[in-house]
Design an enzyme around this catalytic site. Structure first.
Site, short mmCIF file in Angstrom:
data_model
loop_
_atom_site.label_atom_id
_atom_site.label_comp_id
_atom_site.label_asym_id
_atom_site.label_seq_id
_atom_site.Cartn_x
_atom_site.Cartn_y
_atom_site.Cartn_z
N LYS A 1 3.02 8.34 16.09
CA LYS A 1 1.64 8.98 16.16
C LYS A 1 1.46 10.53 16.27
CE LYS A 1 0.10 4.55 15.92
NZ LYS A 1 -0.45 4.05 14.79
N TYR B 1 5.45 3.26 24.70
CA TYR B 1 4.38 3.72 23.54
C TYR B 1 4.52 5.22 23.33
CZ TYR B 1 0.84 2.76 20.53
OH TYR B 1 0.16 2.55 19.13
N LEU C 1 -6.54 -2.71 22.29
CA LEU C 1 -7.31 -4.24 22.01
C LEU C 1 -6.26 -4.92 21.41
CD1 LEU C 1 -10.62 -3.11 20.41
CD2 LEU C 1 -10.51 -4.44 22.52
N ALA D 1 0.76 -1.20 0.03
CA ALA D 1 0.13 -0.05 -0.14
C ALA D 1 0.80 1.20 0.06
CB ALA D 1 -0.91 -0.19 1.25
N THR E 1 -4.52 -6.95 18.83
CA THR E 1 -4.31 -6.95 17.39
C THR E 1 -3.11 -7.83 17.02
OG1 THR E 1 -3.08 -4.89 17.18
CG2 THR E 1 -5.46 -4.77 16.99
N ALA F 1 -0.77 -1.10 9.46
CA ALA F 1 0.34 -1.21 10.39
C ALA F 1 1.55 -2.25 9.73
CB ALA F 1 -0.09 -2.04 11.59
#
Length: 403
Positions: free
Chosen positions: A255, A246, A284, A123, A286, A151
């Protein structure tokens, strides 16, 4: 072949076609039930809402991207195109879970009367952007919503042909904290060495907002965005417990870059009356989050706390709430002071975070996890790869090419 789960360093190496189909079917069933007749204020019926009808999802085969496709199609009747990098199956090797998910979703969507197709490939490349543009013209005409949910561990810059690699590291000094593996409830120490300046820059190149901008610039130039089109990219902030690895680490820098690009894209999209947002979502399980040190322990504690308060959501519930109560509710779109959509609002409730911190303080290295739901985290991780469904016979011989 007999397809069994194989996990190495929290990374699943296999996927089960029948289980992946079941995973998608369950999410679709939940969306259809709530879209048609919901009595929950947090998940309103979708019939009266002006949900998007032509949707492009970049990274739409797993996680929040897959959920975006499911909600768009089965709550709003949208035609969708997915762009993702997948490994197809062979006679003796399974496909990626994203490939199985995509095949299952597209079969269900077409049966429901929705157009659904995918462009498989890199992509980040110009070639795939051009192929996607051709697909949009042929199948959708233009798009009303562009979801950016990519990701990847690496990205090749289409202009320079230089390949960059992302890392999950703190910045400035080593970070030590407690953690758990998905296959063991024994708490252990994790120490992560700091990133170099070059690694920080490379992570921003891979996971920041540059490619998102390139996609929107390309779609604008090709006149493929409908009037009032919206684009949304998914992000995460999380609690202070995970900040060093993070939000204040390499991924956090990426981010931040992503969020800054939203403001730039907002200005560009004014020419068509469009909008650009970053949506900060809940922690969550992933394929990406499971490999971040410290995060599995945090999620185990968070899941238990939120389940006790009836606040836990899976990916599809999050995106359904994002679409129906904010982005397409018919009311002014609500953002925080930085202009971000916040679907992590339940996770970040002060009462929830205080209880997670209390339970974190109970954990001791070498002892079993206390007052957490590691089993729930493990099950969720297994199911996104097609395993862990009690009524599926995993000893049965399965053709990995079966869809």
């Amino acid at each position: 072949m007999i397809i069994t789960k194989k996990v190495l360093r929290n990374v699943s190496l296999t996927a089960h076609p029948e289980g992946c189909r079941r995973y998608v079917e369950d999410q679709v069933a939940w969306v259809k039930a709530h879209a048609q007749e919901s009595k929950e204020a947090s998940y309103p019926q979708a019939a009266s809402l002006a949900l998007p009808k032509r949707v492009l999802v970049l990274g739409g085969s797993t996680g929040y991207g897959l959920s975006s496709r499911i909600v768009a199609a089965f709550a709003g009747g949208a035609d969708t195109i997915n762009v993702s990098f997948e490994r197809e199956p062979s006679e003796n090797k399974t496909a990626t879970p994203g490939w199985y998910n995509t095949m299952a979703f597209e079969a269900l969507a077409r049966k429901a009367g929705c157009k659904a197709s995918s462009v498989f490939g890199d992509a980040f490349s110009t070639e795939i952007k051009k192929e996607t543009a051709k697909r949009i013209r042929e199948e959708l005409g233009k798009v009303d919503l562009v979801v950016y949910s990519l990701a990847s561990p690496l990205r090749t810059d289409p202009q320079t042909n230089v390949t960059y690699r992302s890392v999950l590291k703190p910045i400035g000094q080593p970070f030590g904290a407690l953690s758990v593996d998905l296959d063991s409830d024994v708490v252990k120490s994790a120490v992560i060495e700091p990133a170099t300046d070059e690694q920080v820059e490379e992570t921003v190149k891979v996971m920041g907002g540059e490619d998102w901008s390139l996609w929107i610039d390309f779609l604008l130039a090709e006149n493929l965005l409908a009037d009032h089109a919206i684009t949304v990219a998914y992000s995460y902030i999380g609690p202070r417990i995970t900040y060093p690895v993070y939000r204040e680490g390499t991924i956090g820098k990426a981010k931040e870059h992503l969020e800054k690009r939203a403001a730039t894209l907002e200005q560009k999209l004014k020419t068509i009356g469009g909008r650009a947002f970053v949506s900060v979502n809940k922690a969550l399980v992933t394929r990406a989050s499971a490999v971040i040190p410290v995060v599995p322990l945090y999620m185990a504690l968070l899941y238990q706390v939120m389940k006790e308060r009836n606040l836990h959501e899976h990916c599809t519930q999050q995106i359904y709430r994002l679409f129906t109560t904010n982005l397409y509710s018919g009311n002014p779109i609500l953002t925080d002071e930085q202009g971000r959509l916040r679907v992590d609002d339940w996770e970040m409730l002060e009462s929830v975070q205080k209880e997670v911190e209390r339970r974190w303080a109970l954990q001791k290295e070498g002892e079993s996890l206390k007052e957490g739901d590691l089993a729930g985290v493990q099950t969720e991780y297994e199911q996104i790869h097609g395993f862990g469904f009690p009524d599926i016979d995993y000893s049965k011989d399965v053709d990995p090419r079966a869809i």
